[in-house]
Scaffold this motif. Structure first.
Motif, PDB file in Angstrom:
ATOM      1  N   VAL A 150       0.842  -1.201   0.000  1.00 23.27           N
ATOM      2  CA  VAL A 150       0.000   0.000   0.000  1.00 23.27           C
ATOM      3  C   VAL A 150       0.877   1.251   0.000  1.00 23.27           C
ATOM      4  N   LYS A 151       1.935   1.238   0.803  1.00 19.82           N
ATOM      5  CA  LYS A 151       2.849   2.377   0.849  1.00 19.82           C
ATOM      6  C   LYS A 151       3.535   2.586  -0.496  1.00 19.82           C
ATOM      7  N   LYS A 152       3.910   1.488  -1.121  1.00 18.58           N
ATOM      8  CA  LYS A 152       4.576   1.575  -2.416  1.00 18.58           C
ATOM      9  C   LYS A 152       3.647   2.195  -3.459  1.00 18.58           C
ATOM     10  N   LEU A 153       2.378   1.810  -3.406  1.00 20.69           N
ATOM     11  CA  LEU A 153       1.384   2.372  -4.316  1.00 20.69           C
ATOM     12  C   LEU A 153       1.196   3.869  -4.068  1.00 20.69           C
ATOM     13  N   LEU A 154       1.088   4.255  -2.794  1.00 24.18           N
ATOM     14  CA  LEU A 154       0.894   5.664  -2.457  1.00 24.18           C
ATOM     15  C   LEU A 154       2.089   6.514  -2.883  1.00 24.18           C
ATOM     16  N   ARG A 155       3.285   6.009  -2.663  1.00 26.30           N
ATOM     17  CA  ARG A 155       4.475   6.767  -3.056  1.00 26.30           C
ATOM     18  C   ARG A 155       4.518   6.985  -4.568  1.00 26.30           C
ATOM     19  N   LYS A 156       4.071   5.985  -5.306  1.00 26.51           N
ATOM     20  CA  LYS A 156       4.085   6.113  -6.758  1.00 26.51           C
ATOM     21  C   LYS A 156       3.018   7.091  -7.239  1.00 26.51           C
ATOM     22  N   LYS A 157       1.807   6.980  -6.695  1.00 20.41           N
ATOM     23  CA  LYS A 157       0.703   7.809  -7.163  1.00 20.41           C
ATOM     24  C   LYS A 157       0.811   9.255  -6.695  1.00 20.41           C
ATOM     25  N   LEU A 158       1.391   9.470  -5.508  1.00 16.68           N
ATOM     26  CA  LEU A 158       1.533  10.826  -4.981  1.00 16.68           C
ATOM     27  C   LEU A 158       2.896  11.432  -5.300  1.00 16.68           C
ATOM     28  N   VAL A 159       3.755  10.645  -5.943  1.00 20.92           N
ATOM     29  CA  VAL A 159       5.108  11.079  -6.315  1.00 20.92           C
ATOM     30  C   VAL A 159       5.837  11.617  -5.074  1.00 20.92           C
ATOM     31  N   LEU A 160       5.940  10.778  -4.065  1.00 21.23           N
ATOM     32  CA  LEU A 160       6.585  11.173  -2.812  1.00 21.23           C
ATOM     33  C   LEU A 160       8.069  10.843  -2.849  1.00 21.23           C
ATOM     34  N   SER A 161       8.872  11.751  -2.372  1.00 23.31           N
ATOM     35  CA  SER A 161      10.307  11.494  -2.274  1.00 23.31           C
ATOM     36  C   SER A 161      10.581  10.603  -1.067  1.00 23.31           C
ATOM     37  N   GLN A 162      11.724   9.941  -1.086  1.00 24.58           N
ATOM     38  CA  GLN A 162      12.083   9.050   0.012  1.00 24.58           C
ATOM     39  C   GLN A 162      12.368   9.812   1.301  1.00 24.58           C
ATOM     40  N   SER A 163      12.539  11.130   1.197  1.00 21.92           N
ATOM     41  CA  SER A 163      12.800  11.929   2.400  1.00 21.92           C
ATOM     42  C   SER A 163      11.540  12.131   3.235  1.00 21.92           C
ATOM     43  N   LEU A 164      10.379  11.851   2.647  1.00 23.71           N
ATOM     44  CA  LEU A 164       9.118  11.991   3.368  1.00 23.71           C
ATOM     45  C   LEU A 164       8.722  10.658   3.995  1.00 23.71           C
ATOM     46  N   LYS A 165       8.279  10.713   5.226  1.00 26.85           N
ATOM     47  CA  LYS A 165       7.873   9.515   5.954  1.00 26.85           C
ATOM     48  C   LYS A 165       6.391   9.253   5.726  1.00 26.85           C
ATOM     49  N   ILE A 168       0.721   4.387   7.900  1.00 29.01           N
ATOM     50  CA  ILE A 168      -0.649   3.942   7.640  1.00 29.01           C
ATOM     51  C   ILE A 168      -1.310   3.576   8.963  1.00 29.01           C
ATOM     52  N   SER A 169      -2.551   3.993   9.127  1.00 28.22           N
ATOM     53  CA  SER A 169      -3.298   3.650  10.335  1.00 28.22           C
ATOM     54  C   SER A 169      -4.695   3.176   9.958  1.00 28.22           C
ATOM     55  N   CYS A 170      -5.336   2.497  10.906  1.00 23.93           N
ATOM     56  CA  CYS A 170      -6.694   1.992  10.685  1.00 23.93           C
ATOM     57  C   CYS A 170      -7.449   2.037  11.997  1.00 23.93           C
ATOM     58  N   SER A 171      -8.555   2.765  12.006  1.00 25.86           N
ATOM     59  CA  SER A 171      -9.369   2.866  13.208  1.00 25.86           C
ATOM     60  C   SER A 171      -8.493   3.335  14.372  1.00 25.86           C
ATOM     61  N   GLU A 172      -8.430   2.549  15.455  1.00 27.80           N
ATOM     62  CA  GLU A 172      -7.628   2.946  16.610  1.00 27.80           C
ATOM     63  C   GLU A 172      -6.180   2.494  16.503  1.00 27.80           C
ATOM     64  N   ALA A 173      -5.846   1.720  15.476  1.00 26.94           N
ATOM     65  CA  ALA A 173      -4.482   1.211  15.310  1.00 26.94           C
ATOM     66  C   ALA A 173      -3.679   2.164  14.436  1.00 26.94           C
ATOM     67  N   SER A 174      -2.623   2.743  14.988  1.00 22.63           N
ATOM     68  CA  SER A 174      -1.788   3.678  14.239  1.00 22.63           C
ATOM     69  C   SER A 174      -0.422   3.055  13.969  1.00 22.63           C
ATOM     70  N   GLY A 175       0.212   3.507  12.902  1.00 24.81           N
ATOM     71  CA  GLY A 175       1.540   3.007  12.572  1.00 24.81           C
ATOM     72  C   GLY A 175       1.563   1.517  12.307  1.00 24.81           C
ATOM     73  N   TYR A 200      -5.962   5.159   6.746  1.00 24.95           N
ATOM     74  CA  TYR A 200      -5.552   6.560   6.720  1.00 24.95           C
ATOM     75  C   TYR A 200      -4.040   6.637   6.540  1.00 24.95           C
ATOM     76  N   TYR A 201      -3.607   7.455   5.595  1.00 17.30           N
ATOM     77  CA  TYR A 201      -2.170   7.615   5.390  1.00 17.30           C
ATOM     78  C   TYR A 201      -1.744   9.010   5.844  1.00 17.30           C
ATOM     79  N   ALA A 202      -0.586   9.055   6.478  1.00 17.84           N
ATOM     80  CA  ALA A 202      -0.036  10.307   6.994  1.00 17.84           C
ATOM     81  C   ALA A 202       1.351  10.516   6.403  1.00 17.84           C
ATOM     82  N   ILE A 203       1.615  11.731   5.960  1.00 20.00           N
ATOM     83  CA  ILE A 203       2.900  12.081   5.355  1.00 20.00           C
ATOM     84  C   ILE A 203       3.574  13.119   6.238  1.00 20.00           C
ATOM     85  N   SER A 204       4.813  12.859   6.587  1.00 21.72           N
ATOM     86  CA  SER A 204       5.543  13.789   7.441  1.00 21.72           C
ATOM     87  C   SER A 204       7.006  13.817   7.032  1.00 21.72           C
TER      88      SER A 204
END
Length: 206
Positions: A150-165, A168-175, A200-204
């Motif tokens: 899922v992360k690999k897909l998001l990085r490709k579609k959002l064109v995220l650099s490797q410097s960005l963290k 992924i979270s779901c309901s009450e489970a984060s990270g 839910y995906y978070a970019i930081s």
């Protein structure tokens, strides 16, 4: 094979142990297969989900036994899966909007939402970084899909650099761990909720 054998629900470990000494159906006595009786066994994913729901902590205990089995034999499953992913190009229905992709895997409906509680991103110079929204946030994929995919897909579609963290979270489970698959997440965090499974995906900044 007997006419009803394919429709019978049995415990896998029990029927496999039984077929080691017999090639006949345990209910009607008709021979299943002369040389390969196990070839007629098929997984019933719906029934398996019902069993997981009825028996408390069954799924978690099975996963724990799998981990203990791998550790006892020195098998690093996470390392092997990650090394295999590096050599496999990412393909998706996103890349072929007019194509049709079929699979024998059990499928899950997935919704990818960005975490709206995060502060705006900034680069090293303090300037805001704009991340466009996904053009299509609803997808349907195999339950064997892992968070790493899922992360690999998001990085490709959002064109995220490797410097960005990316987390992924779901309901009450984060990270969520990269090695978790969607089947595990659904059973542990979404079993009593309606589809689609929302991640839910978070970019930081790293």
């Amino acid at each position: 094979m007997c006419s009803l054998a394919r429709f019978r629900n049995v415990c896998k470990s029990c029927i496999v142990k039984y077929l080691q000494s017999s090639k006949n159906c345990p209910q009607c006595g008709i021979k299943i297969h002369e040389t390969q009786p196990l070839s007629g066994l098929k997984a019933d994913n719906v029934m398996q989900d019902i069993v997981y729901k009825l028996v408390t902590n069954l799924f978690e205990n099975e996963e724990k036994r799998k981990e203990e089995f791998c550790k006892s034999r020195g098998i690093n499953v996470a390392k092997e899966l990650n090394e295999a992913d590096q050599n496999v190009p990412l393909t998706s229905v996103y890349d072929s909007p007019t194509g049709h992709h079929y699979s024998n895997d059990e499928l899950v409906s997935l919704c990818l939402e960005r975490d709206s509680l995060l502060l705006p991103l900034q680069n090293i110079n303090g300037q805001p970084v704009h991340i466009p929204p996904l053009d299509r946030k609803f997808i349907r994929c195999s339950t064997r899909t892992r968070i790493a995919h899922v992360k690999k897909l998001l990085r490709k579609k959002l064109v995220l650099s490797q410097s960005l963290k990316l987390t992924i979270s779901c309901s009450e489970a984060s990270g969520l761990d990269d090695n978790w698959n969607l089947k595990q997440i659904w059973l542990q965090h979404w079993l009593d909720k309606d589809p689609p499974l929302i991640l839910y995906y978070a970019i930081s900044s790293s």
